[in-house]
Design an enzyme around this catalytic site. Sequence first.
Site, PDB file in Angstrom:
ATOM      1  N   ARG A  60      -8.080  13.459   6.450  1.00 13.53           N
ATOM      2  CA  ARG A  60      -6.911  13.069   5.640  1.00 13.53           C
ATOM      3  C   ARG A  60      -5.635  13.593   6.297  1.00 13.53           C
ATOM      4  NH1 ARG A  60      -4.998  15.969   1.579  1.00 13.53           N
ATOM      5  NH2 ARG A  60      -7.013  16.601   0.774  1.00 13.53           N
ATOM      6  N   TYR A 113      13.109  -5.392   3.054  1.00 13.80           N
ATOM      7  CA  TYR A 113      11.779  -5.889   2.684  1.00 13.80           C
ATOM      8  C   TYR A 113      11.556  -5.727   1.168  1.00 13.80           C
ATOM      9  CZ  TYR A 113       6.717  -6.228   2.503  1.00 13.80           C
ATOM     10  OH  TYR A 113       5.437  -6.588   2.184  1.00 13.80           O
ATOM     11  N   ASP A 185      14.044   0.387   9.711  1.00 13.91           N
ATOM     12  CA  ASP A 185      12.797  -0.379   9.735  1.00 13.91           C
ATOM     13  C   ASP A 185      12.882  -1.349  10.914  1.00 13.91           C
ATOM     14  OD1 ASP A 185      10.728  -2.238   9.376  1.00 13.91           O
ATOM     15  OD2 ASP A 185      10.828  -2.140   7.184  1.00 13.91           O
ATOM     16  N   LYS A 210       2.080  -5.728  11.227  1.00 14.02           N
ATOM     17  CA  LYS A 210       2.702  -6.943  11.759  1.00 14.02           C
ATOM     18  C   LYS A 210       2.590  -6.983  13.291  1.00 14.02           C
ATOM     19  CE  LYS A 210       3.714  -7.379   7.424  1.00 14.02           C
ATOM     20  NZ  LYS A 210       4.989  -6.910   6.892  1.00 14.02           N
TER      21      LYS A 210
HETATM   22  C1  LIG Z   1       5.372  -6.118   5.882  1.00 13.16           C
HETATM   23  C2  LIG Z   1       6.590  -5.287   5.965  1.00 13.16           C
HETATM   24  C3  LIG Z   1       6.642  -4.024   5.373  1.00 13.16           C
HETATM   25  C4  LIG Z   1       5.485  -3.452   4.557  1.00 13.16           C
HETATM   26  O1  LIG Z   1       4.357  -3.246   5.351  1.00 13.16           O
HETATM   27  P1  LIG Z   1       2.836  -3.267   4.761  1.00 13.16           P
HETATM   28  O2  LIG Z   1       2.039  -2.926   5.973  1.00 13.16           O
HETATM   29  O3  LIG Z   1       2.592  -4.631   4.232  1.00 13.16           O
HETATM   30  O4  LIG Z   1       2.770  -2.243   3.688  1.00 13.16           O
HETATM   31  C5  LIG Z   1       7.793  -3.285   5.526  1.00 13.16           C
HETATM   32  N1  LIG Z   1       8.856  -3.760   6.198  1.00 13.16           N
HETATM   33  C6  LIG Z   1       8.847  -4.976   6.779  1.00 13.16           C
HETATM   34  C7  LIG Z   1      10.052  -5.447   7.503  1.00 13.16           C
HETATM   35  C8  LIG Z   1       7.724  -5.786   6.672  1.00 13.16           C
HETATM   36  O5  LIG Z   1       7.723  -7.006   7.235  1.00 13.16           O
END
Ligand SMILES: *Cc1c(COP(=O)(O)O)cnc(C)c1O
Length: 395
Positions: A60, A113, A185, A210
């Site tokens: 963890r 997001y 981000d 992604k």
């Molecule tokens: C998909 C996404 C997230 C969240 O990520 P998860 O892996 O789905 O929790 C955050 N920021 C952006 C820009 C995203 O495209």
Amino acid sequence: MKKNQKPGKGTCSVWAGEEKYLMQNATQVPVVHSVSFGYKDIDEWQQVALGKQKGHIYSRNTNPTVEVFENKICALENAQAATSASTGMGIISSTLFALLLPGQKVVSVKDTYGGTNKIFTEFLPRINVEVKLCDTTDHEAIEAEIVKGCDLLYLETPTNPTIKILDLERLSKAGKKQGAVVVVDNTFATPINQQPLALGADLVLHSATKYLGGHADALGGVVCGDNELIKQIYHYREINGATLDPMSAYLLLRGMKTLALRVERQNQNALEIAQHLDSHPEIEKVFYPGLKSHEGHKIAKKQMQGFGGMLSFRLKKDSFESVGIVLSNMKYAHSAANLGAVETIVGPPATTSHVECTREERQAMGIPEGLIRYSTGIEDINDLIDDLDNALSKL
Ligand SMILES: *Cc1c(COP(=O)(O)O)cnc(C)c1O
């Protein structure tokens, strides 16, 4: 070639973080499923447990496979340290809840997001953290809000789904001047196209689900930055428990080996598609920072090495029904909520990024019903263009 020259992004994608994991001559990183790590020598055990000696205690907290994943992204973002979580939202919430205290203030934009936006509007106010969400492209308004007080500046660029661009250098400077921690981000851009830390940010984070993984088969999140900040976020995450699983870490690592290759191809494909759609009779408007007509083109050109694989376009027949016709007639695109994979993926904001909003709310946010988000894959460009043309001809 200069000696001791830093390896390029392609080389880092393949090699970084892996050197010391050549266990028993294996050339690939082992997936260490072990929950725990045993010690015959209790003095050594104690040293590792206290963090005075390198090693692992319990998965963890830390795990060898997960650590290689963190090291690789660290090299790509050129950061001191990184820590990961089970999803992108896991790392975003860990970052925000680890760093913010009651009475503090966050400045961000309206187009983050959807999940991040929910933390801002629903969960942070509960612990008495004030959040100000500014108009995404109004840099003066964002700066004016920062000057009024800001403990954490949270930025995202390019944004979802209308692909707006924020000037990271300019806004990081404003945030730092106010003493804020600047978080970016970087999911849409990837470290191949944009390096927020080099532009002045303190922390850069990703939904590894992604582009980093790139194959839509593993969830994960990661944040990179200086040792002190990462330590705080790691501690929050280790206790709150949104740990990245070793098998997912391995899948993400394997995906990352081709990150530079994939992203270069996606940059190329997306630009050609954007240019093609820009003069298409069925299309009202294309949103892509690589187009000269795009509002954020100049900033994107300054701060990005490629314009990315994400674009969106608005149909002339501006309705949810028309979107359905186009999507159902595409052969080489999944109609799905994710993005950044090797396959092309399409979807309307009403079922993806802005599913929680009403039609009126989307309209107020400047998101038309006839908008399609297009995550460009690595397919052959001629096939993608033929597929789009064919689907649009059904309107
Ligand atoms: C998909 C996404 C997230 C969240 O990520 P998860 O892996 O789905 O929790 C955050 N920021 C952006 C820009 C995203 O495209």
